[in-house]
Design a protein around this motif. Structure first.
Motif, PDB file in Angstrom:
ATOM      1  N   ASN A 165      51.528 -47.883 -29.008  1.00  0.00           N
ATOM      2  CA  ASN A 165      51.333 -48.672 -27.783  1.00  0.00           C
ATOM      3  C   ASN A 165      50.522 -47.907 -26.745  1.00  0.00           C
ATOM      4  O   ASN A 165      49.703 -48.488 -26.032  1.00  0.00           O
ATOM      5  CB  ASN A 165      52.679 -49.063 -27.175  1.00  0.00           C
ATOM      6  CG  ASN A 165      53.039 -50.493 -27.501  1.00  0.00           C
ATOM      7  OD1 ASN A 165      52.182 -51.269 -27.925  1.00  0.00           O
ATOM      8  ND2 ASN A 165      54.278 -50.862 -27.293  1.00  0.00           N
TER       9      ASN A 165
ATOM     10  N   ILE B   6      55.448 -53.451 -16.174  1.00  0.00           N
ATOM     11  CA  ILE B   6      55.260 -54.850 -16.579  1.00  0.00           C
ATOM     12  C   ILE B   6      56.605 -55.580 -16.552  1.00  0.00           C
ATOM     13  O   ILE B   6      57.554 -55.180 -17.215  1.00  0.00           O
ATOM     14  CB  ILE B   6      54.672 -54.917 -18.003  1.00  0.00           C
ATOM     15  CG1 ILE B   6      53.327 -54.189 -18.072  1.00  0.00           C
ATOM     16  CG2 ILE B   6      54.543 -56.368 -18.477  1.00  0.00           C
ATOM     17  CD1 ILE B   6      52.194 -54.795 -17.304  1.00  0.00           C
ATOM     18  N   GLY B   7      56.663 -56.648 -15.787  1.00  0.00           N
ATOM     19  CA  GLY B   7      57.880 -57.456 -15.688  1.00  0.00           C
ATOM     20  C   GLY B   7      57.624 -58.543 -14.655  1.00  0.00           C
ATOM     21  O   GLY B   7      56.529 -58.635 -14.082  1.00  0.00           O
ATOM     22  N   GLU B   8      58.628 -59.341 -14.394  1.00  0.00           N
ATOM     23  CA  GLU B   8      58.438 -60.455 -13.476  1.00  0.00           C
ATOM     24  C   GLU B   8      58.040 -59.984 -12.071  1.00  0.00           C
ATOM     25  O   GLU B   8      57.223 -60.608 -11.389  1.00  0.00           O
ATOM     26  CB  GLU B   8      59.736 -61.266 -13.397  1.00  0.00           C
ATOM     27  CG  GLU B   8      59.588 -62.542 -12.634  1.00  0.00           C
ATOM     28  CD  GLU B   8      60.765 -63.472 -12.906  1.00  0.00           C
ATOM     29  OE1 GLU B   8      60.528 -64.541 -13.473  1.00  0.00           O
ATOM     30  OE2 GLU B   8      61.901 -63.116 -12.569  1.00  0.00           O
TER      31      GLU B   8
ATOM     32  N   ALA C 297      51.985 -53.572 -21.857  1.00  0.00           N
ATOM     33  CA  ALA C 297      53.212 -53.107 -22.531  1.00  0.00           C
ATOM     34  C   ALA C 297      54.223 -52.651 -21.489  1.00  0.00           C
ATOM     35  O   ALA C 297      53.894 -51.854 -20.604  1.00  0.00           O
ATOM     36  CB  ALA C 297      52.890 -51.955 -23.472  1.00  0.00           C
ATOM     37  N   MET C 298      55.433 -53.157 -21.606  1.00  0.00           N
ATOM     38  CA  MET C 298      56.505 -52.637 -20.751  1.00  0.00           C
ATOM     39  C   MET C 298      56.633 -51.134 -21.006  1.00  0.00           C
ATOM     40  O   MET C 298      56.545 -50.686 -22.137  1.00  0.00           O
ATOM     41  CB  MET C 298      57.847 -53.272 -21.142  1.00  0.00           C
ATOM     42  CG  MET C 298      58.024 -54.697 -20.721  1.00  0.00           C
ATOM     43  SD  MET C 298      59.426 -55.405 -21.612  1.00  0.00           S
ATOM     44  CE  MET C 298      60.807 -54.542 -20.865  1.00  0.00           C
TER      45      MET C 298
ATOM     46  N   SER D 253      62.184 -52.133 -18.480  1.00  0.00           N
ATOM     47  CA  SER D 253      61.303 -50.983 -18.737  1.00  0.00           C
ATOM     48  C   SER D 253      62.087 -49.676 -18.639  1.00  0.00           C
ATOM     49  O   SER D 253      61.800 -48.721 -19.370  1.00  0.00           O
ATOM     50  CB  SER D 253      60.146 -50.952 -17.741  1.00  0.00           C
ATOM     51  OG  SER D 253      59.244 -51.980 -18.026  1.00  0.00           O
TER      52      SER D 253
ATOM     53  N   ASN E 282      67.782 -56.521 -12.104  1.00  0.00           N
ATOM     54  CA  ASN E 282      68.295 -57.890 -12.010  1.00  0.00           C
ATOM     55  C   ASN E 282      69.181 -58.221 -13.215  1.00  0.00           C
ATOM     56  O   ASN E 282      69.527 -59.373 -13.447  1.00  0.00           O
ATOM     57  CB  ASN E 282      67.154 -58.915 -11.876  1.00  0.00           C
ATOM     58  CG  ASN E 282      66.128 -58.763 -12.996  1.00  0.00           C
ATOM     59  OD1 ASN E 282      66.355 -58.036 -13.951  1.00  0.00           O
ATOM     60  ND2 ASN E 282      65.010 -59.464 -12.870  1.00  0.00           N
TER      61      ASN E 282
ATOM     62  N   MET F 148      68.537 -58.475 -16.193  1.00  0.00           N
ATOM     63  CA  MET F 148      67.956 -59.426 -17.164  1.00  0.00           C
ATOM     64  C   MET F 148      66.505 -59.059 -17.478  1.00  0.00           C
ATOM     65  O   MET F 148      65.860 -58.339 -16.713  1.00  0.00           O
ATOM     66  CB  MET F 148      67.991 -60.855 -16.606  1.00  0.00           C
ATOM     67  CG  MET F 148      67.161 -61.049 -15.365  1.00  0.00           C
ATOM     68  SD  MET F 148      66.978 -62.799 -14.920  1.00  0.00           S
ATOM     69  CE  MET F 148      68.390 -63.069 -13.904  1.00  0.00           C
ATOM     70  N   LEU F 149      66.049 -59.562 -18.588  1.00  0.00           N
ATOM     71  CA  LEU F 149      64.622 -59.507 -18.881  1.00  0.00           C
ATOM     72  C   LEU F 149      64.051 -60.751 -18.208  1.00  0.00           C
ATOM     73  O   LEU F 149      63.796 -61.778 -18.845  1.00  0.00           O
ATOM     74  CB  LEU F 149      64.387 -59.502 -20.396  1.00  0.00           C
ATOM     75  CG  LEU F 149      64.973 -58.279 -21.126  1.00  0.00           C
ATOM     76  CD1 LEU F 149      64.888 -58.457 -22.642  1.00  0.00           C
ATOM     77  CD2 LEU F 149      64.244 -56.998 -20.721  1.00  0.00           C
ATOM     78  N   GLY F 150      63.914 -60.647 -16.881  1.00  0.00           N
ATOM     79  CA  GLY F 150      63.676 -61.819 -16.054  1.00  0.00           C
ATOM     80  C   GLY F 150      62.445 -62.623 -16.447  1.00  0.00           C
ATOM     81  O   GLY F 150      62.488 -63.852 -16.517  1.00  0.00           O
ATOM     82  N   TYR F 151      61.353 -61.926 -16.707  1.00  0.00           N
ATOM     83  CA  TYR F 151      60.092 -62.630 -16.963  1.00  0.00           C
ATOM     84  C   TYR F 151      60.227 -63.531 -18.191  1.00  0.00           C
ATOM     85  O   TYR F 151      59.800 -64.687 -18.184  1.00  0.00           O
ATOM     86  CB  TYR F 151      58.982 -61.603 -17.190  1.00  0.00           C
ATOM     87  CG  TYR F 151      57.606 -62.064 -16.794  1.00  0.00           C
ATOM     88  CD1 TYR F 151      57.413 -63.199 -16.012  1.00  0.00           C
ATOM     89  CD2 TYR F 151      56.476 -61.341 -17.191  1.00  0.00           C
ATOM     90  CE1 TYR F 151      56.139 -63.598 -15.647  1.00  0.00           C
ATOM     91  CE2 TYR F 151      55.203 -61.738 -16.822  1.00  0.00           C
ATOM     92  CZ  TYR F 151      55.041 -62.864 -16.053  1.00  0.00           C
ATOM     93  OH  TYR F 151      53.783 -63.254 -15.688  1.00  0.00           O
TER      94      TYR F 151
HETATM   95  C1  LIG Z   1      56.648 -53.551 -25.161  1.00  0.00           C
HETATM   96  C2  LIG Z   1      56.836 -54.939 -24.643  1.00  0.00           C
HETATM   97  N1  LIG Z   1      57.748 -55.761 -25.193  1.00  0.00           N
HETATM   98  C3  LIG Z   1      57.914 -57.019 -24.703  1.00  0.00           C
HETATM   99  C4  LIG Z   1      57.160 -57.481 -23.663  1.00  0.00           C
HETATM  100  C5  LIG Z   1      57.359 -58.914 -23.119  1.00  0.00           C
HETATM  101  N2  LIG Z   1      57.937 -58.831 -21.763  1.00  0.00           N
HETATM  102  C6  LIG Z   1      57.190 -58.926 -20.637  1.00  0.00           C
HETATM  103  S1  LIG Z   1      58.085 -58.747 -19.273  1.00  0.00           S
HETATM  104  C7  LIG Z   1      59.518 -58.611 -20.133  1.00  0.00           C
HETATM  105  C8  LIG Z   1      60.819 -58.440 -19.428  1.00  0.00           C
HETATM  106  C9  LIG Z   1      60.820 -57.299 -18.475  1.00  0.00           C
HETATM  107  O1  LIG Z   1      62.125 -57.094 -18.018  1.00  0.00           O
HETATM  108  P1  LIG Z   1      62.418 -56.139 -16.787  1.00  0.00           P
HETATM  109  O2  LIG Z   1      61.733 -54.841 -16.973  1.00  0.00           O
HETATM  110  O3  LIG Z   1      63.869 -56.089 -16.581  1.00  0.00           O
HETATM  111  O4  LIG Z   1      61.691 -56.866 -15.562  1.00  0.00           O
HETATM  112  P2  LIG Z   1      62.007 -58.346 -14.994  1.00  0.00           P
HETATM  113  O5  LIG Z   1      61.149 -59.282 -15.739  1.00  0.00           O
HETATM  114  O6  LIG Z   1      63.463 -58.612 -15.198  1.00  0.00           O
HETATM  115  O7  LIG Z   1      61.643 -58.306 -13.556  1.00  0.00           O
HETATM  116  C10 LIG Z   1      59.283 -58.689 -21.500  1.00  0.00           C
HETATM  117  C11 LIG Z   1      60.327 -58.591 -22.536  1.00  0.00           C
HETATM  118  C12 LIG Z   1      56.193 -56.594 -23.138  1.00  0.00           C
HETATM  119  N3  LIG Z   1      55.382 -56.937 -22.148  1.00  0.00           N
HETATM  120  N4  LIG Z   1      56.076 -55.331 -23.620  1.00  0.00           N
END
Ligand SMILES: Cc1ncc(C[n+]2csc(CCOP(=O)(O)OP(=O)(O)O)c2C)c(N)n1
Ligand SMILES: [Mg+2]
Length: 546
Positions: free
Chosen positions: A80, A379-381, A406-407, A434, A459, A461-464
């Motif tokens: 990655n 990377i996330g919501e 990539a998270m 992350s 939060n 959760m895996l919010g996004y």
């Molecule tokens: C390596 C990887 N796996 C899966 C994803 C898909 N993905 C994007 S955001 C996300 C959830 C992120 O969760 P978190 O870090 O808790 O942030 P939140 O969305 O809750 O704010 C996922 C699974 C990704 N971007 N990268």
């Protein structure tokens, strides 16, 4: 001297400062040879973290990043990171060890030929099998990484080859000025003149700035000042122009500012000058032609493959922006009647949710961090709030690796950021997801006593993806929301300073702690995921299979 020592010596002569990675049998001699150089070894917790760090270091320092990894297992952990460096076009060299030549094909421990696995995500990948080729291959790989457009390269060196004792003639140190000379640009005086004619004759225009403009903020503000043209940036280009600059309308793309979106849609600007962006899905709001509709399109990039890839350009130019923008700036007229615009980026905050607001948290980072710092978003919501609301001032840096997305890139690569930014704090904005994926690199930051503030938005959760699944498929997947785990307690157990906050006031109260903390600090922000970001663009794009 053994060949691995010649290799490390050559990397040192070329100014390489750090080697990121994890040692192992197959790359042991390479790590041993570091002891005889000034290169500092940075032992990470996972090879992904090593390559994220080498890449982030290359991004901020403009130098070559180096990772030394185990062949097979180390490289595969780092995939990655390598893919991310490739999408970001950043110069890194990955040197992996390989089984002894006499063992090849006989099932030795960790034997896996990753040279081919990484080919599509590197500019060059080769397994070197003859001693006389090692130094020339090293030089060649480094030159390829550092020739615009930059990118990652990989060399696999068998263990026994690393150990060969031989005299060599050290290759010449690489002259980056020579590599930077872009012949296409040198012959392009006519195209530059055409661009200048367009800029001078079209009153209202937009300058669209991507990450490729990271070294020319000052020149771009001058160009905008002279022409009166407004600036919008991609998410990856956010921070290149200060939020305070009068003509900066903010981020355009998924979760862009209201101001930038409105200007693109309603201003009637007759030209768009697109600079240093690959015009990805996010930057174009899923390739929405509204960005270029009814205007002249000028696209300048150091990578010819980007021109006409997404939107057909009326004038396309392959050029080094650091060189051609100052030239264009000089040739442009100073326009007299410049358009004034309002500077309200977004609607005012209106609390339609419960718990801590991610928006207000981001808008308050400047109030806890002092005046010089670098923010890197994971990377996330929450990143949608970052694009729209995070202010970036003159002495603040910003980065996100959105295109590969990539998270874990920011939190996993935080060490590389901090090493490139020695005199200022690094701020990582990441989610609980992350944190659980790559957060062990906080231990690496502790090991090297690096000043990094980790703002972890928990939060639970895996919010996004939870919200995305709901939006698109109208039902939930179980367990995307999980039992809340105390990230503060995990950090404390790792021996890292940590606090947990539930309100903006509590966040503001961490200022003193941030000031006096040496080394990493984790600030866990407890949110409940009820504040909805402007994510509909991305979700609609996922739903649009055409
Ligand atoms: C390596 C990887 N796996 C899966 C994803 C898909 N993905 C994007 S955001 C996300 C959830 C992120 O969760 P978190 O870090 O808790 O942030 P939140 O969305 O809750 O704010 C996922 C699974 C990704 N971007 N990268
Ligand atoms: Mg989360």
């Amino acid at each position: 001297m053994k060949l691995s020592s010649h290799m490390l010596r050559y990397l040192e002569l070329n100014g390489v400062e750090y080697a990121f990675g994890i040692t192992a049998g197959t790359c042991g001699s390479l790590w041993d040879s570091i002891n005889d150089t000034s290169i500092k070894p940075i032992i990470t917790k996972n090879e992904a973290g090593a390559v994220y760090s080498a890449t982030n270091y290359a991004d901020l320092s403009n130098e070559l990043g180096l990772a030394i990894l185990a062949g097979g297992v180390g490289i595969n952990n780092a995939i990655n990171g390598i893919a991310d460096a490739s999408r970001r076009k950043l110069p890194i060299i990955i040197i992996s060890g390989y089984v002894n030549r006499w063992q090849i094909g006989r099932g030795a421990i960790q034997e896996l030929d990753t040279t081919h696995i990484v080919k599509p995500i590197t500019k060059y990948s080769n397994k070197v099998l003859r001693e006389e080729d090692v130094m020339s291959e090293l030089k060649r790989a480094m030159e390829i990484a550092l020739t615009p457009p930059y990118g990652p390269v990989h060399l696999a060196i068998p263990m026994d080859l690393q150990l060969v004792d031989m005299d060599i003639i050290m290759p010449k140190v690489i002259d980056r000025n020579m590599l930077n000379k872009n012949p296409a640009f040198l012959n392009n005086k006519t195209t530059i003149d055409n661009i200048v004619v367009s800029i001078n004759s079209i009153e209202k225009g937009i300058i669209f700035i991507g990450r490729g403009c990271k070294n020319i903020s000052k020149e771009l503000m001058e160009l905008s000042d002279k022409t009166g043209w407004k600036i919008i940036t991609t998410a990856e280009g956010k921070g290149i122009i200060s939020t305070d600059f009068k003509n900066n309308l903010g981020t355009y793309g998924f979760s862009g500012t209201d101001l930038a979106t409105k200007y693109v849609e309603e201003s009637g600007a007759g030209c768009i000058l697109i600079l240093g962006t690959s015009l990805g899905e996010s930057a174009t709001r899923n390739y929405n032609e509204i960005l270029i509709k009814n205007r002249k399109v000028i696209h300048i990039d150091w990578d010819i493959n980007e021109i006409d890839k997404v939107f057909k350009a009326d004038i396309g130019l392959e050029a080094n922006l650091d060189v051609c923008i100052p030239e264009i700036l000089q040739l442009c007229d100073n326009r007299h009647n410049k358009e004034e615009t309002e500077k309200e980026f977004n609607e005012p905050y209106n609390c339609g949710h419960t718990g801590l607001s991610t928006r207000l948290m981001l808008e308050n980072i400047e109030n806890i961090m002092g005046d010089k710092y670098h923010v890197q978003s994971d990377i996330g919501e929450y990143m949608n709030f970052v694009f729209k609301y995070l202010p970036i001032h003159e002495n603040t840096g910003f980065g996100i690796s959105l295109n590969y997305g990539a998270m874990g890139t920011a939190i996993g690569g935080s060490v590389g950021l901090a090493l490139a930014n020695k005199n200022i704090k690094t701020v990582i904005v990441a989610g609980d997801g992350s944190f659980f994926m790559n957060g062990t690199e906080i231990l690496t930051a502790k090991e090297y006593n690096l000043d990094v503030v980790y703002l972890i938005i928990n939060n639970a959760m895996l919010g996004y993806v939870e919200h995305g699944q709901n939006y698109i498929y109208k039902r939930k997947t179980d367990h995307l929301t999980q039992q809340r785990v105390s990230i503060r307690d995990i950090a404390l157990a790792m021996g890292v300073q940590a606090v947990s906050v539930k309100t903006i006031d509590e966040l503001l109260n961490t200022k003193e702690l941030i000031n006096k903390t040496c080394g990493p600090l984790v600030i866990e922000l407890i949110t409940d995921g009820s504040e909805t970001p402007a994510v509909a663009d991305r979700f609609k794009a996922l739903n649009n299979t055409k």
